[in-house]
Design a protein around this motif. Sequence first.
Motif, PDB file in Angstrom:
ATOM      1  N   ARG B 168     -23.995 -22.794  42.602  1.00 13.19           N
ATOM      2  CA  ARG B 168     -25.427 -22.674  42.336  1.00 13.19           C
ATOM      3  C   ARG B 168     -26.146 -23.979  42.712  1.00 13.19           C
ATOM      4  NH1 ARG B 168     -28.825 -19.523  39.178  1.00 13.19           N
ATOM      5  NH2 ARG B 168     -27.129 -18.166  38.620  1.00 13.19           N
ATOM      6  N   GLU B 169     -25.532 -25.115  42.349  1.00 14.10           N
ATOM      7  CA  GLU B 169     -26.156 -26.414  42.642  1.00 14.10           C
ATOM      8  C   GLU B 169     -26.289 -26.641  44.148  1.00 14.10           C
ATOM      9  OE1 GLU B 169     -24.094 -29.522  40.599  1.00 14.10           O
ATOM     10  OE2 GLU B 169     -24.562 -28.710  38.629  1.00 14.10           O
ATOM     11  N   THR B 172     -29.004 -24.456  45.462  1.00 10.89           N
ATOM     12  CA  THR B 172     -30.305 -24.989  45.034  1.00 10.89           C
ATOM     13  C   THR B 172     -30.698 -26.176  45.908  1.00 10.89           C
ATOM     14  OG1 THR B 172     -29.819 -24.291  42.784  1.00 10.89           O
ATOM     15  CG2 THR B 172     -31.582 -25.906  43.042  1.00 10.89           C
ATOM     16  N   ARG B 176     -33.870 -26.576  48.242  1.00 12.84           N
ATOM     17  CA  ARG B 176     -34.788 -27.709  48.037  1.00 12.84           C
ATOM     18  C   ARG B 176     -35.043 -28.461  49.354  1.00 12.84           C
ATOM     19  NH1 ARG B 176     -34.290 -32.953  45.610  1.00 12.84           N
ATOM     20  NH2 ARG B 176     -32.055 -32.709  45.332  1.00 12.84           N
ATOM     21  N   ARG B 197     -30.071 -15.341  47.958  1.00 12.21           N
ATOM     22  CA  ARG B 197     -30.811 -16.217  47.065  1.00 12.21           C
ATOM     23  C   ARG B 197     -31.598 -17.293  47.839  1.00 12.21           C
ATOM     24  NH1 ARG B 197     -26.700 -18.415  43.037  1.00 12.21           N
ATOM     25  NH2 ARG B 197     -26.237 -16.239  42.744  1.00 12.21           N
ATOM     26  N   VAL B 198     -31.079 -17.698  48.998  1.00 16.21           N
ATOM     27  CA  VAL B 198     -31.719 -18.804  49.717  1.00 16.21           C
ATOM     28  C   VAL B 198     -32.277 -18.414  51.086  1.00 16.21           C
ATOM     29  CG1 VAL B 198     -30.397 -20.636  48.583  1.00 16.21           C
ATOM     30  CG2 VAL B 198     -29.487 -19.571  50.657  1.00 16.21           C
TER      31      VAL B 198
END
Lengths: 252, 294
Positions: B168-169, B172, B176, B197-198
């Motif tokens: 997940r990190e 993320t 970002r 998700r991305v």
Amino acid sequence: MAYSSGGGRRAVIVALVDMFDTLKPPGLDALMIIVAGLGATLVIVQPFTSPSYMLSYALDPTLFAATIFLALRGAAGITGLVESGVMQAFLSYPLSRTHIAAALYASRILAPSIIILGAPTATIAIAMWPLVSQDPAEFIATYAAYLAQALMYGSVFMLIALISKTPGTSGVLSVAFYFAYTVLLGLLLYIVGRAAGVELLQRVAEASYLPGIALIYYGGGSIEIWQPLMVPFLLVASLAVVYLYFTRRFEP
Amino acid sequence: MPEKILDVRDLRKKYGGLEVLRGVSLSVYRGEVVGLVGPNGAGKTTLLKISLGIVRRDGGEVLLNGVDPWVEPSSREKVGVIFERPNLPSSMSVREFLESAARLKGASESDVEWAIEAVGLAGHEWKEFNKLSAGLKQRAAIAHALIGSPEFIIADEPTSNLDPMERREVLTLIARLNKELGVAVLVSSHILPELLRVAKRVYALSKGRIVAEGEPQEIFQAKRLARIRTTEPERLASRLAELGLEASVEGLSVLVRSISSPSIVYEALTKAADEGIPVLGVDLVEPALEEVIS
């Protein structure tokens, strides 16, 4: 502080990074100390009158040690780069394959050869300076002959490593090549040439070992003009094949 | 329309007699995140390596930053790479290697500091690479990709070998980088929900071919699934099939595939209830990889 970069400079950085692995102790450091110490001891206890003969006394066994190092640690280390994925990282840089090949050759073959053969050469130069100073050119040329021989072996080992891509296979095939080369070209050819009375075969056998040619030359013996060029030719040819393979065919 | 940073057309590659890429076309525009999903052995890594000029192609065209990466190394300027297996040298500390990479990429020492902080490697940067845990190795590899202010990052399964929290990190962080710095990303995975998700667009690769492409929403809609829990799965499945739905029994559930509209399911369920087939619950589920490539 921003770093500046260009193709050559980037290749030097890759070579330095890779050299950390090639020269990582224990390995080269221990070998260097042993060959330097033994080399100096060997020549000090012998009554030499010729710089080339004196140096060959120490560098003959050192060349064998250097060859084994190049086969098992230097060139085979390239396969380690492929297996670990570090080679992919190098190839993902904005750097041509020519530069990367040059960097790997410098770190895996050139630098270890210079260092391993240079260690006893330097200690002998210091310990036996009165004799070396009689003909420094002869001393340096003899060192260069051994270096060229080591680089020729190393180039072939690097090619084997790039093609085989596994450390075990690369190491075994490299050592096999070394023994095949020395036995076939250096020994069998000479014996056959001598038995059959074919001088050319004997000359080829002599020329396959450049330090031997240097010793004949500086010892006052006769050599053919092409004999000192055979090992350098093999070196250039093997380097060219390494370059072509790495830049056109190699895939990590 | 932003400019293409990677343009792959009709790419073909063989290993020996085995054709691993069969006419793959894919593009990534500046500033977008593109997902590449496919099972192991689909050809994802080969595709990414050819896109970088690390591996030769047998046919087709690849333009990275407008030029052929096999011929022109400058195409890899401002391109960061994260390989599937983290792969930095272990003969020096991570920090020293990142500084070398910064020198090579013309970046500054502050870039190294920033990359270490950005990936959460602070406190571990002076360790040798092989002494780091799997998660930290991956962070170090990502830090390496971030050196030199990349405009494009190619990430080959960057979440493999990581636990769910670390995965997940990493995702993320990728999101970002794209949002805050406008970095284009091509990220591969065999876990579809991760990419959804991305990624703004997704390509599905199977057996060397692109079998689906589009925005995540399109893929969801095309492969919409529902799992219906019941005590009589065989009876329910045959009733749904009669109503024209693709249904299969999975234990005490019935899986309904390729639903064009949820209302069809609701209508079918109403009819099933009228006939006395008990329905214990309905889950609309995200399509798994095998659904997308089927």
